[in-house]
Design a protein around this motif. Structure first.
Motif, PDB file in Angstrom:
ATOM      1  N   ALA A   1     -70.928  98.813   3.580  1.00  0.00           N
ATOM      2  CA  ALA A   1     -71.145  97.872   2.479  1.00  0.00           C
ATOM      3  C   ALA A   1     -70.178  96.696   2.570  1.00  0.00           C
ATOM      4  CB  ALA A   1     -70.975  98.596   1.142  1.00  0.00           C
ATOM      5  N   ARG A   2     -68.920  96.975   2.875  1.00  0.00           N
ATOM      6  CA  ARG A   2     -67.958  95.884   3.039  1.00  0.00           C
ATOM      7  C   ARG A   2     -68.388  94.936   4.152  1.00  0.00           C
ATOM      8  NH1 ARG A   2     -63.059  95.766   0.646  1.00  0.00           N
ATOM      9  NH2 ARG A   2     -62.287  97.636  -0.460  1.00  0.00           N
ATOM     10  N   ALA A   3     -68.833  95.509   5.265  1.00  0.00           N
ATOM     11  CA  ALA A   3     -69.263  94.681   6.391  1.00  0.00           C
ATOM     12  C   ALA A   3     -70.481  93.844   6.019  1.00  0.00           C
ATOM     13  CB  ALA A   3     -69.570  95.571   7.593  1.00  0.00           C
ATOM     14  N   GLU A   4     -71.412  94.426   5.271  1.00  0.00           N
ATOM     15  CA  GLU A   4     -72.614  93.691   4.858  1.00  0.00           C
ATOM     16  C   GLU A   4     -72.259  92.541   3.918  1.00  0.00           C
ATOM     17  OE1 GLU A   4     -77.046  94.113   4.996  1.00  0.00           O
ATOM     18  OE2 GLU A   4     -75.327  93.568   6.210  1.00  0.00           O
TER      19      GLU A   4
ATOM     20  N   LEU B   1     -66.997  84.630  -0.103  1.00  0.00           N
ATOM     21  CA  LEU B   1     -66.472  85.424  -1.214  1.00  0.00           C
ATOM     22  C   LEU B   1     -65.451  86.439  -0.695  1.00  0.00           C
ATOM     23  CD1 LEU B   1     -69.710  86.195  -3.300  1.00  0.00           C
ATOM     24  CD2 LEU B   1     -68.083  84.323  -3.578  1.00  0.00           C
ATOM     25  N   ASP B   2     -64.386  86.625  -1.437  1.00  0.00           N
ATOM     26  CA  ASP B   2     -63.310  87.538  -1.037  1.00  0.00           C
ATOM     27  C   ASP B   2     -63.389  88.823  -1.857  1.00  0.00           C
ATOM     28  OD1 ASP B   2     -61.045  88.831  -0.259  1.00  0.00           O
ATOM     29  OD2 ASP B   2     -59.629  87.288  -0.942  1.00  0.00           O
ATOM     30  N   PHE B   3     -63.827  89.885  -1.211  1.00  0.00           N
ATOM     31  CA  PHE B   3     -63.921  91.185  -1.864  1.00  0.00           C
ATOM     32  C   PHE B   3     -62.704  92.058  -1.556  1.00  0.00           C
ATOM     33  CE2 PHE B   3     -68.338  89.799  -1.796  1.00  0.00           C
ATOM     34  CZ  PHE B   3     -68.795  90.177  -3.051  1.00  0.00           C
ATOM     35  N   GLY B   4     -61.629  91.432  -1.111  1.00  0.00           N
ATOM     36  CA  GLY B   4     -60.439  92.196  -0.726  1.00  0.00           C
ATOM     37  C   GLY B   4     -59.858  93.020  -1.851  1.00  0.00           C
ATOM     38  N   ASP B   5     -59.924  92.539  -3.091  1.00  0.00           N
ATOM     39  CA  ASP B   5     -59.368  93.269  -4.233  1.00  0.00           C
ATOM     40  C   ASP B   5     -60.415  94.111  -4.956  1.00  0.00           C
ATOM     41  OD1 ASP B   5     -56.856  92.181  -3.805  1.00  0.00           O
ATOM     42  OD2 ASP B   5     -57.249  90.440  -5.086  1.00  0.00           O
TER      43      ASP B   5
ATOM     44  N   ASP C   1     -64.626  93.271 -16.162  1.00  0.00           N
ATOM     45  CA  ASP C   1     -65.004  93.160 -14.760  1.00  0.00           C
ATOM     46  C   ASP C   1     -66.514  93.364 -14.610  1.00  0.00           C
ATOM     47  OD1 ASP C   1     -62.357  92.829 -14.256  1.00  0.00           O
ATOM     48  OD2 ASP C   1     -62.108  94.624 -13.027  1.00  0.00           O
ATOM     49  N   LEU C   2     -67.011  92.945 -13.452  1.00  0.00           N
ATOM     50  CA  LEU C   2     -68.422  93.131 -13.137  1.00  0.00           C
ATOM     51  C   LEU C   2     -68.577  94.175 -12.043  1.00  0.00           C
ATOM     52  CD1 LEU C   2     -69.647  89.406 -13.005  1.00  0.00           C
ATOM     53  CD2 LEU C   2     -69.793  91.006 -14.924  1.00  0.00           C
ATOM     54  N   VAL C   3     -69.723  94.819 -12.028  1.00  0.00           N
ATOM     55  CA  VAL C   3     -70.090  95.730 -10.948  1.00  0.00           C
ATOM     56  C   VAL C   3     -71.328  95.188 -10.267  1.00  0.00           C
ATOM     57  CG1 VAL C   3     -70.991  98.020 -10.394  1.00  0.00           C
ATOM     58  CG2 VAL C   3     -69.086  97.784 -11.980  1.00  0.00           C
ATOM     59  N   TRP C   4     -71.243  94.993  -8.964  1.00  0.00           N
ATOM     60  CA  TRP C   4     -72.438  94.751  -8.164  1.00  0.00           C
ATOM     61  C   TRP C   4     -72.937  96.117  -7.708  1.00  0.00           C
ATOM     62  CZ3 TRP C   4     -72.233  90.098  -4.245  1.00  0.00           C
ATOM     63  CH2 TRP C   4     -72.234  88.890  -4.969  1.00  0.00           C
ATOM     64  N   TYR C   5     -74.181  96.397  -8.009  1.00  0.00           N
ATOM     65  CA  TYR C   5     -74.795  97.676  -7.661  1.00  0.00           C
ATOM     66  C   TYR C   5     -75.714  97.404  -6.481  1.00  0.00           C
ATOM     67  CZ  TYR C   5     -76.801 102.296  -8.832  1.00  0.00           C
ATOM     68  OH  TYR C   5     -77.204 103.604  -8.830  1.00  0.00           O
ATOM     69  N   LEU C   6     -75.448  98.039  -5.336  1.00  0.00           N
ATOM     70  CA  LEU C   6     -76.095  97.688  -4.080  1.00  0.00           C
ATOM     71  C   LEU C   6     -77.109  98.749  -3.661  1.00  0.00           C
ATOM     72  CD1 LEU C   6     -72.941  96.537  -2.048  1.00  0.00           C
ATOM     73  CD2 LEU C   6     -74.318  95.223  -3.689  1.00  0.00           C
ATOM     74  N   GLY C   7     -78.363  98.305  -3.498  1.00  0.00           N
ATOM     75  CA  GLY C   7     -79.419  99.166  -3.004  1.00  0.00           C
ATOM     76  C   GLY C   7     -80.082  98.543  -1.794  1.00  0.00           C
ATOM     77  N   GLY C   8     -81.377  98.823  -1.629  1.00  0.00           N
ATOM     78  CA  GLY C   8     -82.101  98.284  -0.485  1.00  0.00           C
ATOM     79  C   GLY C   8     -81.884  99.118   0.767  1.00  0.00           C
ATOM     80  N   ASP C   9     -82.038  98.478   1.923  1.00  0.00           N
ATOM     81  CA  ASP C   9     -81.920  99.173   3.201  1.00  0.00           C
ATOM     82  C   ASP C   9     -80.536  99.803   3.368  1.00  0.00           C
ATOM     83  OD1 ASP C   9     -83.317  99.876   5.616  1.00  0.00           O
ATOM     84  OD2 ASP C   9     -81.990  98.505   6.699  1.00  0.00           O
TER      85      ASP C   9
ATOM     86  N   HIS D   1     -65.535  94.094  -9.268  1.00  0.00           N
ATOM     87  CA  HIS D   1     -64.814  92.893  -8.845  1.00  0.00           C
ATOM     88  C   HIS D   1     -64.602  91.948 -10.020  1.00  0.00           C
ATOM     89  CE1 HIS D   1     -68.372  90.257  -9.027  1.00  0.00           C
ATOM     90  NE2 HIS D   1     -69.058  91.283  -8.560  1.00  0.00           N
ATOM     91  N   ARG D   2     -63.800  90.919  -9.781  1.00  0.00           N
ATOM     92  CA  ARG D   2     -63.508  89.903 -10.798  1.00  0.00           C
ATOM     93  C   ARG D   2     -63.906  88.513 -10.318  1.00  0.00           C
ATOM     94  NH1 ARG D   2     -57.517  91.961 -12.962  1.00  0.00           N
ATOM     95  NH2 ARG D   2     -58.254  93.987 -13.741  1.00  0.00           N
ATOM     96  N   LEU D   3     -64.913  88.454  -9.475  1.00  0.00           N
ATOM     97  CA  LEU D   3     -65.328  87.171  -8.903  1.00  0.00           C
ATOM     98  C   LEU D   3     -66.183  86.358  -9.864  1.00  0.00           C
ATOM     99  CD1 LEU D   3     -66.170  88.376  -5.281  1.00  0.00           C
ATOM    100  CD2 LEU D   3     -64.074  87.281  -6.089  1.00  0.00           C
ATOM    101  N   GLY D   4     -66.742  86.994 -10.877  1.00  0.00           N
ATOM    102  CA  GLY D   4     -67.481  86.262 -11.902  1.00  0.00           C
ATOM    103  C   GLY D   4     -68.927  85.948 -11.583  1.00  0.00           C
ATOM    104  N   HIS D   5     -69.395  86.283 -10.396  1.00  0.00           N
ATOM    105  CA  HIS D   5     -70.764  85.944 -10.001  1.00  0.00           C
ATOM    106  C   HIS D   5     -71.734  87.049 -10.435  1.00  0.00           C
ATOM    107  CE1 HIS D   5     -69.376  82.597  -7.588  1.00  0.00           C
ATOM    108  NE2 HIS D   5     -68.512  83.386  -6.977  1.00  0.00           N
ATOM    109  N   ARG D   6     -72.735  86.659 -11.208  1.00  0.00           N
ATOM    110  CA  ARG D   6     -73.804  87.585 -11.580  1.00  0.00           C
ATOM    111  C   ARG D   6     -74.992  87.321 -10.659  1.00  0.00           C
ATOM    112  NH1 ARG D   6     -73.000  90.016 -16.556  1.00  0.00           N
ATOM    113  NH2 ARG D   6     -71.198  89.188 -17.702  1.00  0.00           N
ATOM    114  N   LEU D   7     -75.401  88.342  -9.950  1.00  0.00           N
ATOM    115  CA  LEU D   7     -76.472  88.181  -8.978  1.00  0.00           C
ATOM    116  C   LEU D   7     -77.506  89.280  -9.191  1.00  0.00           C
ATOM    117  CD1 LEU D   7     -77.441  86.571  -6.469  1.00  0.00           C
ATOM    118  CD2 LEU D   7     -76.206  88.240  -5.054  1.00  0.00           C
ATOM    119  N   TYR D   8     -78.766  88.869  -9.233  1.00  0.00           N
ATOM    120  CA  TYR D   8     -79.904  89.786  -9.330  1.00  0.00           C
ATOM    121  C   TYR D   8     -80.877  89.339  -8.256  1.00  0.00           C
ATOM    122  CZ  TYR D   8     -77.682  90.523 -13.833  1.00  0.00           C
ATOM    123  OH  TYR D   8     -76.757  90.777 -14.821  1.00  0.00           O
TER     124      TYR D   8
END
Length: 405
Positions: A301-304, A312-316, A276-284, A246-253
């Motif tokens: 993942a989209r629903a979560e 936040l808009d993850f449409g793109d 661009d950034l990649v959010w890498y999703l783990g957990g449950d 995505h290109r939202l610019g938010h870095r989250l850990y």
């Protein structure tokens, strides 16, 4: 002249199988102790679990949400400090130059579980190990006024796995060899591995360490034919991770805590060459995803993300799925092991770190087994034959998922 006389032969102190975090950590640590080591890798260095990990170096607090510190969280409580010492050059493995993506992580709650978290994290047991943040301290992805939960800071760090691989490979680059199962051969004996034949070169180690992750299962089966480790067995815990470009610019850990005592979602952030950034999703999400198709997992993942980040808009955004297998020693009901694992049978040691964060603990355990074996450093190997192919380094999975090189 006999064939054996014509065959170049190397006699290292220790031969290690597996070029992921376990094998690379161990060859660096044992080399510092003066041992002559070689390492064999069938694929690319770090290309299986290591570069597929989120790079989280945690101290167990995310496992303590059931109301008490489990044996698992107690075992890894000191790991962030061990890694920081290594990054500062103060540990038995020198990680100087390692890129740290985040010095701390966050843990956040949705509004529905905020009160439970407040009472739990205020307990004397965790005082000083976790800090509740004020709104102006929230990570940018959670700074929207519509977010009604709570955010805590954990004393856990996140490292760049590509940088980790580079730091561990550089000091031992010439000792990391490519093993081709279609060409090369292993010869087992009653006390361990007698020899490995690689492209016409014979390697006869005094001690062998299996640190090959999923590859340990096949190696263990061969060793058991030689009546070694008769009661050991491996397990594989699958995960279906999701990558979001995505290109939202938010870095989250951060870890999101839901109704259960384990993270509902774990997010780490990684850079791509195009900015661009990649959010890498783990957990449950990743654990439950193994029962879904790739399309179903992406939809989940989209629903979560829509539920947890409605502002936040993850449409793109572009989504990709990656199947990961966590290789471990077998546990009852396929449970996660509590600690790093290392066992010795004569001249053979089998290991699993079980988690990236536990690599220093694995080093301690293998050190003790080597000492029990009575092995002392031998003569330098000298220059290796040109016939020995070197193992190539792997690449982070998000590069390949999104066509980056």
């Amino acid at each position: 002249m006999t064939d054996s006389a014509r065959t170049p032969t190397l006699t290292p102190d220790i031969l290690i199988f597996g070029g992921g975090i376990a094998g690379l950590w161990l060859i660096n640590r044992l080399r510092e102790r003066g041992y002559q080591c070689l390492l064999l890798e069938t694929g690319t260095l770090g290309g299986a679990q290591t570069l597929a990990s989120q790079g989280i170096i945690h101290g167990g607090l995310k496992y303590a949400l059931g109301g008490g510190l489990s044996s698992e969280s107690e075992a890894i409580a000191g790991m962030p400090d061990r890694w920081r010492a290594a990054i500062d050059g103060r540990d038995k493995v020198d990680l100087s130059g390692l890129r740290v993506l985040a010095d701390t992580q966050n843990l956040w709650s949705t509004g529905s579980v905020a009160s439970r978290m407040t009472s739990f994290f205020a307990s004397k047991m965790l005082r000083g190990r976790i800090e509740k943040l004020k709104r102006d301290q929230f990570p940018s992805a959670l700074a929207d006024p519509r977010f009604k939960g709570q955010v805590y800071r954990l004393d856990d760090l996140v490292v760049d796995t590509e940088s980790l691989l580079r730091v561990l490979v550089t000091p031992v680059r010439d000792q990391l060899l490519r093993f081709d199962p279609s060409r090369d051969r292993l010869h087992w004996g009653d006390t361990g591995l007698e020899a490995a034949e690689i492209n016409g070169v014979r390697i006869q180690p005094r001690l062998t360490i299996l640190a090959a992750g999923e590859g340990n299962a096949g190696l263990l089966a061969d060793a058991q034919k030689a009546r070694l480790f008769p009661r050991e067995s491996a397990q594989s815990r699958p995960l279906k991770m999701v990558l979001v470009k995505h290109r939202l610019g938010h870095r989250l850990y951060a870890h999101c805590i839901g109704a259960s005592n384990k993270p509902r979602l774990t997010v780490t952030t990684h850079d791509l060459p195009d900015g661009d950034l990649v959010w890498y999703l783990g957990g449950d999400l990743a654990e439950r995803g193994v029962d879904r198709t790739d399309a179903e997992q992406i939809a989940a993942a989209r629903a979560e993300l829509d539920t947890l980040f409605p502002w936040l808009d993850f449409g793109d955004a572009r989504f990709a799925v990656m199947d990961v297998a966590r290789a471990e020693p077998r546990q009852q009901s396929l449970a996660k092991p509590d600690n790093a694992y290392a066992r010795r049978d004569q001249d053979l040691i089998i290991t699993w770190p079980t988690k990236l964060t536990l690599a220093p603990d694995l080093g301690d355990r293998v050190d003790a087994l080597v000492d029990q074996h009575g092995l002392t450093p031998g003569a330098p190997l000298g220059e290796l034959p040109d016939a020995l192919p070197r193992a190539a380094a792997g690449q982070p999975h998000w590069y390949r998922c999104f066509g980056e090189h």
